[in-house]
Design an enzyme around this catalytic site. Structure first.
Site, PDB file in Angstrom:
ATOM      1  N   GLU A 125       0.231 -13.184   3.538  1.00 38.94           N
ATOM      2  CA  GLU A 125       0.315 -11.719   3.535  1.00 38.94           C
ATOM      3  C   GLU A 125       0.377 -11.190   4.960  1.00 38.94           C
ATOM      4  O   GLU A 125      -0.185 -10.134   5.272  1.00 38.94           O
ATOM      5  CB  GLU A 125      -0.835 -11.052   2.752  1.00 38.94           C
ATOM      6  CG  GLU A 125      -0.451  -9.654   2.284  1.00 38.94           C
ATOM      7  CD  GLU A 125      -1.432  -9.018   1.303  1.00 38.94           C
ATOM      8  OE1 GLU A 125      -2.484  -9.592   1.016  1.00 38.94           O
ATOM      9  OE2 GLU A 125      -1.091  -7.918   0.812  1.00 38.94           O
ATOM     10  N   SER A 134       0.827  -1.211   0.000  1.00 43.15           N
ATOM     11  CA  SER A 134       0.000   0.000   0.000  1.00 43.15           C
ATOM     12  C   SER A 134       0.862   1.262   0.000  1.00 43.15           C
ATOM     13  O   SER A 134       0.377   2.339  -0.363  1.00 43.15           O
ATOM     14  CB  SER A 134      -0.941   0.007   1.206  1.00 43.15           C
ATOM     15  OG  SER A 134      -0.194   0.063   2.405  1.00 43.15           O
TER      16      SER A 134
END
Lengths: 341, 341
Positions: B283, B72
């Site tokens: 993740e 991100s």
């Protein structure tokens, strides 16, 4: 009774497409065709339905379809409000005529004359005509009238509230349904549709929309996009965002249809989403028309998967096939009751 | 051996974020900070890893993580090529340092200095530095450097071929991974990530990319977005488009990770996607960090779901945990073999 909450008039006589092509061509200059220039006779309409949707409904055993204009043809990104207004009026009137010709088999859901950058309240006259004059029981709401550029605010934004106020007033749910993608990144039925479903769900999840509209109802089609498969992710994200449990936060207002075209997908849907949030649908005749060589049956014959589910009870199936739709679409329930059904 | 193919450095010391904030602020006018102004000591790095990713890897029982910069934070939409070039170089160097500090536990995957509207071939120097100097085994490729506006061509377009030529030359796969959404329609981890996964798969499906690059390999993260749940839809769409069976058409080149955060999702993945196309990943530490009240365990402890699967055999699990990753990431396999593993 088996109610399919998601069918589009994908088989309309070719005159409709020809008219639309003339309308689109006129945007480059020249006169737009008048609505009255489109002539489709009742016999043509009857044939378009009888040979297609109705034949398959009879074959597969569904009774009633909530029927709306072809989703990919809405193409709200083409032209401006006037273009969409004329086009919506034409498409909705055809749905009304189909529902009038086959009153026991089809009931209407409206497309709206949305247009990118135009205030959604401009859609209200068409919406009210469809509900009040045509007896439609729902609308399709496109969260991205730009066709894959996503230039409108999220569905939780006050931008959309004029539509929601009318939905509540008239007791109609909206199916969240995008149209053709004009963004080359997104294949219309293989990416844009599913992405929009996932996107809309997350817009609802991150918002407090249903505090403002406790009775507002949305159906997310195509089995909810990626949502049920990632139900743990969404539960976890809601938790990170300090939202209530999804059962409280969104599942009183958000429902998923069963347009998932293989048994393991329907099994997952039935396992993770409460039965009262699942509505039978096939989107027949739609994006996937072929026969699955693995099953020997049409991919979109979703009733087979529901019937074959080992998770669902008889009562669950009745809720998915009929009870839930009558609850989510109260005007449909009223129309059926008026017929003694 | 258990290889997690999808971990990001989400826990980097705060100095990194501070440096980035200064860089972003400088875009409005003023001098950009120099890369040399970022100072993070080995002890700080070690602590950031030991207390977080490494602690959880030990607790959950995974051995090695393919580790890349925080997804991100890539935010390719911010600034131009120079901004992304400096930022990528910094982030990749930190990954290299982590892999050097913990050579048995982390191996690098690069972020690229992508920038909207900039030719992807500008990414090649950073890519080659990461592979040749740092020993990285993969890249993350962002199909939408605009951050939710989707202004780049599809991944099947020749636009991307310079990257693909280098991937083939160096024997590295790409994980398709977008970054932060700056489009308010898309929640980053709840919509944009999953949409990108679905979108990329459909771009591959509609193209002949793997005729041009028969050995090119992509990992689609987050369990493939909506794809496995809608596997019937994708098989049916491929059929409508007269494409070969997906097993021939894309599954020699496209792989799915196991970042699906509940048991029914992993069960579906294992049921519909061939085992050889599934790679273990969590993740961790990522978008969903909490504990699932339904299971009592972390949502992203995906190893539990794989271990609990009643569909997978022991051999299947070994393939998902190790064998498939060694095949898809040949440089990883070579690095392990060089250590006698």
């Amino acid at each position: 009774m088996i109610i399919d909450c998601h069918g589009h008039f994908t088989t309309a006589p070719k005159a409709l497409e020809d008219w639309r092509n003339r309308q689109v061509a006129s945007l480059a200059g020249g006169d737009a065709p008048k609505a009255s220039e489109l002539r489709i006779g009742d016999d043509e309409l009857r044939e378009a339905i009888e040979k297609n949707q109705l034949a398959k409904m009879d074959e597969r055993g569904s009774d009633l379809t909530i029927f709306s204009p072809r989703a990919s043809f809405m193409a709200h990104h083409i032209g401006g409000f006037e273009t969409s207004a004329t086009w919506s009026a034409i498409c909705n009137e055809l749905i009304h005529r189909v529902a009038t010709l086959f009153p026991d088999r089809f009931i209407g859901a409206a497309m709206l004359p949305q247009s990118p950058g135009v205030d959604p309240k401009t859609c209200i006259p068409e919406l009210e005509k469809c509900v009040q004059e045509y007896g439609f029981v729902a609308i399709n709401l496109n969260p991205d009238p730009s066709g894959g550029h996503w230039t409108s605010p999220p569905l939780s934004d006050r931008h959309w509230y004029p539509i929601y106020e009318k939905m509540v007033e008239h007791g109609i749910p909206a199916m969240v349904h995008v149209s053709t993608s004009c963004n080359p990144c997104f294949h219309t039925t293989g990416a844009h549709y599913l992405n929009a479903d996932t996107t809309a769900f997350m817009q609802f999840l991150t918002s407090g929309l249903f505090r403002d509209f406790p009775t507002l109802k949305f159906v997310i089609p195509h089995g909810g996009g990626a949502v049920p498969y990632h139900w743990g992710r969404f539960r976890g994200l809601a938790q990170e965002l300090k939202k209530p449990l999804l059962s409280e936060h969104v599942l009183k207002n958000v429902f998923f249809d069963t347009c998932v075209y293989h048994q393991p997908g329907i099994d997952l849907l039935a396992k993770v989403i409460p039965v009262e949030n699942i509505l039978f649908a096939s989107e027949m005749i739609g994006a996937v028309r072929g026969i699955d060589p693995e099953s020997g049956h049409h991919y979109d014959d979703t009733k087979r998967y529901i019937d074959a589910s080992t998770i669902l009870s008889g009562a669950d199936r009745r809720a998915i096939y009929e009870g839930n739709a009558r609850r989510v679409y109260p005007r449909l329930d009223r129309a059926l009751k008026a017929k003694g059904l």
